[in-house]
Each structure stands twice: as structure tokens, then as C-alpha cells.
Design a protein around this motif. Structure first.
Motif, PDB file in Angstrom:
ATOM      1  N   UNK A  29       0.848  -1.222   0.016  1.00  0.00           N
ATOM      2  CA  UNK A  29       0.037   0.015  -0.014  1.00  0.00           C
ATOM      3  C   UNK A  29       1.020   1.303  -0.078  1.00  0.00           C
ATOM      4  N   UNK A  30       1.829   1.238   0.707  1.00  0.00           N
ATOM      5  CA  UNK A  30       2.926   2.108   1.082  1.00  0.00           C
ATOM      6  C   UNK A  30       3.982   2.852  -0.282  1.00  0.00           C
ATOM      7  N   UNK A  31       3.848   1.557  -0.938  1.00  0.00           N
ATOM      8  CA  UNK A  31       4.812   1.629  -2.223  1.00  0.00           C
ATOM      9  C   UNK A  31       3.891   2.146  -3.412  1.00  0.00           C
ATOM     10  N   UNK A  32       2.763   1.800  -3.183  1.00  0.00           N
ATOM     11  CA  UNK A  32       1.627   2.094  -4.261  1.00  0.00           C
ATOM     12  C   UNK A  32       1.376   3.592  -4.243  1.00  0.00           C
ATOM     13  N   UNK A  33       1.223   4.040  -3.122  1.00  0.00           N
ATOM     14  CA  UNK A  33       0.827   5.393  -2.790  1.00  0.00           C
ATOM     15  C   UNK A  33       1.969   6.408  -3.226  1.00  0.00           C
ATOM     16  N   UNK A  34       3.198   5.894  -3.094  1.00  0.00           N
ATOM     17  CA  UNK A  34       4.330   6.574  -3.463  1.00  0.00           C
ATOM     18  C   UNK A  34       4.390   6.647  -4.808  1.00  0.00           C
ATOM     19  N   UNK A  35       4.082   5.462  -5.709  1.00  0.00           N
ATOM     20  CA  UNK A  35       4.193   5.433  -6.920  1.00  0.00           C
ATOM     21  C   UNK A  35       3.200   6.305  -7.632  1.00  0.00           C
ATOM     22  N   UNK A  36       1.994   6.354  -7.026  1.00  0.00           N
ATOM     23  CA  UNK A  36       0.885   7.103  -7.759  1.00  0.00           C
ATOM     24  C   UNK A  36       0.955   8.563  -7.676  1.00  0.00           C
ATOM     25  N   UNK A  37       1.650   9.115  -6.344  1.00  0.00           N
ATOM     26  CA  UNK A  37       2.248  10.507  -6.252  1.00  0.00           C
ATOM     27  C   UNK A  37       3.123  10.811  -7.152  1.00  0.00           C
ATOM     28  N   UNK A  38       4.200   9.931  -7.297  1.00  0.00           N
ATOM     29  CA  UNK A  38       5.287  10.418  -8.308  1.00  0.00           C
ATOM     30  C   UNK A  38       4.923  10.511  -9.624  1.00  0.00           C
ATOM     31  N   UNK A  39       3.561   9.750 -10.157  1.00  0.00           N
ATOM     32  CA  UNK A  39       3.226   9.977 -11.262  1.00  0.00           C
ATOM     33  C   UNK A  39       2.684  11.344 -11.725  1.00  0.00           C
ATOM     34  N   UNK A  40       2.149  11.625 -10.433  1.00  0.00           N
ATOM     35  CA  UNK A  40       1.564  13.142 -10.549  1.00  0.00           C
ATOM     36  C   UNK A  40       2.630  14.092 -10.748  1.00  0.00           C
ATOM     37  N   UNK A  41       3.569  14.038  -9.852  1.00  0.00           N
ATOM     38  CA  UNK A  41       4.603  14.931  -9.597  1.00  0.00           C
ATOM     39  C   UNK A  41       5.498  14.869 -10.922  1.00  0.00           C
ATOM     40  N   UNK A  42       5.474  13.844 -11.693  1.00  0.00           N
ATOM     41  CA  UNK A  42       6.294  13.716 -13.045  1.00  0.00           C
ATOM     42  C   UNK A  42       5.589  14.452 -14.001  1.00  0.00           C
ATOM     43  N   UNK A  43       4.264  14.544 -14.144  1.00  0.00           N
ATOM     44  CA  UNK A  43       3.549  15.209 -15.081  1.00  0.00           C
ATOM     45  C   UNK A  43       3.784  16.643 -15.087  1.00  0.00           C
ATOM     46  N   UNK A  44       4.206  17.525 -16.235  1.00  0.00           N
ATOM     47  CA  UNK A  44       4.193  18.716 -16.203  1.00  0.00           C
ATOM     48  C   UNK A  44       3.023  19.545 -15.938  1.00  0.00           C
TER      49      UNK A  44
END
Length: 255
Positions: free
Chosen positions: A97-112
Motif C-alpha cells: 500500500x505504501x509503495x503504491x501510494x508513493x508510485x501514484x504520487x510520483x506519477x502526478x509529480x512527474x507530469x508537467x
């Protein structure tokens, strides 16, 4: 005790609508016209609500429906997790769960981050002359395939019949321009030109004259690369007003 709205919003928001295992979206379109959409995700308990359920006899049961004990899964992975508690332990699910939430947030952060949309004028725009509009074909050519219109109406100190004639020409020109991409074939083009011809003649009978120009601006921002933004600018003036102004730096009627 049920899952609170706060915990539910945290779970879905931090998971970004994705299954913690397979990452598939957890909402979808509905075929039924009576439904706005389908909720496909399941709010799974890491430690089961029932004591006899998967991992139900492990850990504290004081906050069984709290966000910390929930993981968002698709139905298939929910079944996979609950039927294999020896593989999907409490510790493993919490880590996933923790890894998934970090992955989800990183996808948002990577989007311009989209920049505000801006339309910029050319520095020399004011020097572009207006052309005298002498035919419906010329008027139609000015307003075809543009993104915006700037209509400069006749001054309000004229008679109602002159103002109405000027408005009719300007509004019709914009209307034909707005549907120009949908016109099919020469017959419809000629219909537009003849309509504008008729309105021009009505202007001339009232000693009114039309001018126009196309301006090329730059649109930037949003998610697309910069592009051109074409503006059709049209105006109507009375003959006496043109003569009274004398020097017209923006109107060229020499042709």
C-alpha cells in the motif's frame, strides 16, 4: 463500525483511482444511460473485519475500518489477497500500500504542470492595414478558418437603419466564418458569398463601408505546444466618418 467519509476519501485520493497490485483504473464508463459511471474498486481490509477472516486474528482490532487498515484493490486482486493470507501478510500488504501510494504520487509529480493559456499579439500588429471589403467572396475569405473574431460596429450616433445594416453584415460574416469548416462544396461556398454580397450592397446603399484584416497571434500554455491563433477583425464605417477622420493609419483603401 463503518468506513468514515474521511478515511474513504484518503484511501481513494492517495491511491489515485488505481489498484494497489495491478495498477488498473478502478472506475469506468457505464453502458446503461441511467448510470453516470461504474465503481470497480473494492475497499479491502488488511486485517479482516471478522475475526475468522483473512488475517483477522493478527494485530489490533481497535480501528478495523480506519484508513490505516484499508487497501484499494480491484475485485480480482481482492480475491487473490484474501484467499492467500499466507502470501499476502499484514506486513506485506501495508508495504504494498505504501509503495503504491508513493508510485501514484510520483506519477502526478512527474507530469508537467500546465501553464496558463496566453494569446500574444505580434509587436507589429497595429501596423497591419485594413483592406476595403468589396465582395462577398472577399469577406468570406477573411472570416474562413479563423479562431476568433473582433467586430467593430458602427458608432451609435447613426440612424437605426444604418446601425442595423452594419450589425447584420458583421454578425453574418462571423456566423459564416464559424461554420466555414462544415460547409461542403462549391454550392455552399457560393451561398455564403452571395449572402455577404447582398449585405454589402445594403451597406453601400446607406453609404456605409466595410473593412477587414486577419491577424496572426501566438497561443501558448496548456498541454499543447505553441501554435497560431488567427483573428478576423472587421469594421463598418460611414462615408462621412471616414472623410472626417482624414488620416487613417490603420485603414488602407488604396486598391
Amino acid at each position: 463500525m463503518a468506513i468514515s467519509q474521511r478515511d474513504r476519501k484518503l484511501l481513494w485520493g492517495r491511491s489515485h483511482n488505481r489498484c494497489a497490485l495491478c495498477k488498473r483504473p478502478l472506475t469506468g464508463d457505464a453502458e446503461s444511460p441511467g448510470l453516470p459511471g461504474l465503481v470497480l474498486g473494492e475497499e479491502a481490509h488488511i486485517i479482516a473485519r471478522a475475526l475468522a477472516g483473512p488475517r483477522g486474528d493478527l494485530g489490533s482490532r481497535k480501528a478495523i475500518d480506519a484508513y490505516a487498515n484499508l487497501i484499494l484493490l480491484c475485485p480480482e486482486d481482492h480475491k487473490r489477497v484474501d484467499e492467500q493470507p499466507d502470501v499476502y501478510t499484514v506486513e506485506k500488504l501495508r508495504s504494498m500500500k505504501l509503495e503504491h501510494e508513493r508510485w501514484s504520487e510520483s506519477r502526478i509529480d512527474d507530469d508537467p504542470v500546465p501553464q496558463p493559456i496566453k494569446i500574444e499579439r505580434d509587436a507589429d500588429e497595429d501596423s497591419i492595414p485594413f483592406d476595403s471589403i468589396r465582395s462577398g467572396a472577399q469577406a468570406f475569405g477573411l472570416v474562413r478558418n479563423v479562431q476568433a473574431y473582433n467586430l467593430i460596429p458602427l458608432a451609435e450616433d447613426h440612424t437605426d437603419d444604418r446601425i442595423d445594416a452594419a450589425d447584420a453584415f458583421l454578425e453574418s460574416a462571423q456566423s459564416w466564418g464559424e461554420i466555414s469548416q462544415d460547409l461542403d462544396g462549391l454550392s455552399q461556398y457560393r451561398q455564403a458569398q452571395r449572402s455577404l454580397d447582398s449585405l454589402l450592397k445594403d451597406l453601400w446603399e446607406k453609404e456605409l463601408f466595410a473593412w477587414g484584416r486577419r491577424l496572426t497571434r501566438t497561443i501558448s500554455g496548456g498541454v499543447l505546444p505553441p501554435g497560431t491563433w488567427i483573428v478576423a477583425e472587421l469594421l463598418v464605417m460611414a462615408a462621412e466618418d471616414v472623410l472626417a477622420e482624414g488620416d487613417h493609419s490603420t485603414i488602407d483603401d488604396s486598391d
